[in-house]
Design an enzyme around this catalytic site. Structure first.
Site, PDB file in Angstrom:
ATOM      1  N   VAL A 142       0.859  -1.185   0.000  1.00 39.23           N
ATOM      2  CA  VAL A 142       0.000   0.000   0.000  1.00 39.23           C
ATOM      3  C   VAL A 142       0.894   1.233   0.000  1.00 39.23           C
ATOM      4  O   VAL A 142       1.950   1.235   0.638  1.00 39.23           O
ATOM      5  CB  VAL A 142      -0.894   0.011   1.261  1.00 39.23           C
ATOM      6  CG1 VAL A 142      -1.970   1.073   1.151  1.00 39.23           C
ATOM      7  CG2 VAL A 142      -1.505  -1.354   1.491  1.00 39.23           C
ATOM      8  N   GLU A 143       0.481   2.302  -0.693  1.00 39.34           N
ATOM      9  CA  GLU A 143       1.367   3.471  -0.804  1.00 39.34           C
ATOM     10  C   GLU A 143       1.706   4.069   0.560  1.00 39.34           C
ATOM     11  O   GLU A 143       2.751   4.673   0.735  1.00 39.34           O
ATOM     12  CB  GLU A 143       0.773   4.544  -1.727  1.00 39.34           C
ATOM     13  CG  GLU A 143      -0.307   5.402  -1.082  1.00 39.34           C
ATOM     14  CD  GLU A 143      -0.482   6.761  -1.749  1.00 39.34           C
ATOM     15  OE1 GLU A 143      -0.172   6.915  -2.935  1.00 39.34           O
ATOM     16  OE2 GLU A 143      -0.956   7.678  -1.063  1.00 39.34           O
ATOM     17  N   THR A 144       0.820   3.900   1.533  1.00 45.43           N
ATOM     18  CA  THR A 144       1.075   4.436   2.869  1.00 45.43           C
ATOM     19  C   THR A 144       2.126   3.621   3.622  1.00 45.43           C
ATOM     20  O   THR A 144       2.411   3.921   4.778  1.00 45.43           O
ATOM     21  CB  THR A 144      -0.232   4.480   3.684  1.00 45.43           C
ATOM     22  OG1 THR A 144      -1.107   3.486   3.173  1.00 45.43           O
ATOM     23  CG2 THR A 144      -0.888   5.809   3.581  1.00 45.43           C
TER      24      THR A 144
END
Lengths: 307, 260
Positions: free
Chosen positions: B52-54
């Protein structure tokens, strides 16, 4: 003030008055519907500090409030939205009306700019943005924020150079901090580790004030050490209605209510600002009006189930 | 055994998942791409690594996340991190096999616009902007796009290129300096599956959704759209696949509407 001084705990009102000034570039903590520095944002709105340049990767409801309150001059970011809850409507309308300057980046490009600032470097190379209008239209439009050079070691290979981003002040909400300003962020950390280190001043609000002894017992958990931090504001529920990982979930009802007001603008939006911020002396008073105890227990329980 | 009991949206998701292989590192946000990736993970790619980009690495996602900051998308990850970790240290580092993105406009070179309709300096409509999409399109080895098929979404040229496809031709990405110079780009819509033809750098029809004609697709597309010589039909899902999708991947029907 000396960042090595012993006690940095103060009220949001005092912290914002001391460290956020008209015309400042403000680094915005949090992302989307998670851990936005809402209490500190409310205080900026209450004090009417304006002409701000807001910077971050994803800018969400906290940015939208400052734009909606007429306090922002410019944004530099990768996105303006609340994901499934929709676009940042006051931001969108201000851009469409031509009343807000924007400079577009990707999330990695902004994170790279903060990294340059955090490392004391003038710029960071990137391989994002190549072949796009984020680069070309903004350069043609006169932006001096992007340069493309050849890789000195491989002359046919273009590389983008992005200037360091060094906010005058960053506002961040964290799970824990001690009175010295050692900060523990749990879960995702967005661009905050780099952005905070790049900033001239940093205000951190936290769910819980912990002892320096606990910090020293688990030093590997410290996201940001005290030498980067100027003020600590103890504010439980300080990211409401966005979530704080491990503490409480986002409040979908309140976010939807905000989005309805932000989308329609005008009197609906003005009355949101009035009722939620201007008529409230502080964030606790806002929370008392916006969310009752049963709902708080629900959002805490809902987060607990996901741990 | 394939079945007739499915919605077009469900077929889009199943078809998208077929482009994800076991052991792939896949970068995904939320929405239909998340449903497609979770379906792949549970159906045929148990060793896929979801990023996930986070900064969440290999989470065991629960429920239906509404944001990349949602604790549901971070559940039991092997690591939580930062945007720089995920978008810099995994993606720009060259470790993403597959990335999903969306957008308001997609042009013949598969460039994507998620920034503005109209002029950048005085836009008619302003969209949220790149987010991580530009980074995904710049660095992933394979790019998957799921979108509804409407003529206005497929113009000759995007009003603004937010995320690069093949830029302006077969060598457009290499000339621009993009590290992933010749990625596979697949666009899955409710009418058709298109992919970039590496000889031209342009999208072409690979497979039609059941019952759809080439004429129908061309009438809904704003640029000349060739068809691959062997353009066939998208395989319908099996009963087991539909059951998996409805009962385990999106049981609440948060993202996929139940059939009428």
């Amino acid at each position: 003030m000396n960042r090595k001084s012993s006690n940095k705990v103060m009220s949001a009102a005092e912290a914002v008055e001391r460290f956020v000034h008209d015309g400042a570039t403000v680094g915005m903590g949090g992302q989307s519907i998670g851990r936005c520095a809402m209490a500190l944002t409310h205080e900026i709105v209450r004090q009417g500090i304006g002409d701000l340049t807001l910077v971050g990767c994803n800018l969400s409801m906290s940015m939208d409030l400052l734009v909606g309150a007429g306090l922002a001059r410019r944004t530099e970011c990768g996105t303006g939205n609340l994901e499934r809850f929709g676009t940042a409507f006051r931001w969108r309308r201000a851009i469409e009306a031509g009343t807000l300057e924007v400079e577009d980046y990707s999330h990695l490009a902004m994170a790279s700019r903060f990294l340059a600032g955090a490392l004391g470097l003038p710029f960071m190379p990137s391989k994002s943005l190549l072949g796009t209008d984020i680069l070309h239209k903004q350069m043609e439009g006169g932006s001096d924020s992007f340069r493309v050079i050849d890789n000195p070691w491989n002359p046919d290979e273009p590389v983008v150079l992005l200037p360091a981003c060094r906010p005058d002040v960053s506002i961040v909400h964290a799970q824990k901090a001690d009175e010295l300003g050692n900060v523990v962020i749990e879960g995702f950390t967005t661009q905050e580790p780099e952005m905070v280190r790049a900033s001239s001043s940093v205000i951190v609000s936290c769910e819980e004030l912990i002892s320096s002894e606990e910090i020293r017992r688990y030093p590997d958990r410290t996201t940001v050490p005290y030498i980067f931090v100027d003020a600590v504001v103890v504010q439980p529920w300080g990211s409401y209605p966005t979530s704080t990982y491990g503490c409480y979930e986002h409040d979908a009802e309140h976010l939807r209510r905000y989005q309805v007001c932000a989308r329609s603008g005008g009197e609906a939006y003005e009355s949101y600002l009035r009722e939620m911020i201007h008529e409230r002396p502080d964030f606790d008073s806002h929370l008392d009006g916006a969310i009752g105890e049963p709902r708080r227990r629900e959002l805490e329980e809902s987060m607990r189930r996901l741990m | 055994m394939t079945t007739d009991d499915y919605t077009l949206e469900e077929l889009m998701v199943v078809e998208a998942s077929r482009h994800v292989s076991d052991w792939d590192t896949v970068m995904v946000g939320t929405g239909l791409p998340m449903v497609a990736s979770l379906f792949a993970l549970k159906n045929h790619a148990p060793n896929m690594c979801y990023v996930v980009e986070t900064g969440g690495i290999a989470p065991q996602i629960v429920g239906t996340p509404s944001s990349v900051t949602d604790a549901r998308v971070m559940h039991r990850a092997v690591r939580h991190g930062s945007l720089l970790d995920a978008l810099g240290g995994v993606l720009q580092r060259g470790l993403a096999d597959v990335a999903f993105l969306g957008g308001a406009q997609i042009d013949r070179f598969a460039n994507v616009n998620s920034t503005v309709i109209g002029d950048y300096d005085s836009p008619k409509v302003r969209f949220p902007g790149s987010g991580g999409a530009n980074d995904l399109a710049s660095h992933a080895k394979k790019i998957l796009i799921i979108t509804r098929h409407e003529k206005r979404r497929f113009p000759e040229r995007c009003d603004f290129i937010t995320s690069p496809g093949y830029v302006d031709g077969p060598d457009g990405r290499r000339k621009a300096g993009l590290p992933s110079a010749y990625p596979e780009i697949v666009v899955i819509t409710d009418l058709v599956v298109m992919a970039v033809d590496r000889a031209t750098g342009c999208l072409r029809i690979e497979r039609l959704m059941p019952g759809v004609t080439v004429e129908q697709v061309r009438n809904s597309t704003g640029f000349d759209l060739p068809a691959a010589a062997a353009a066939g039909t998208v395989e319908p899902p099996t009963e087991a696949e539909v059951r998996l999708l409805r009962e385990e991947v999106d049981p609440g029907g948060e993202y996929l509407k139940a059939p009428e």
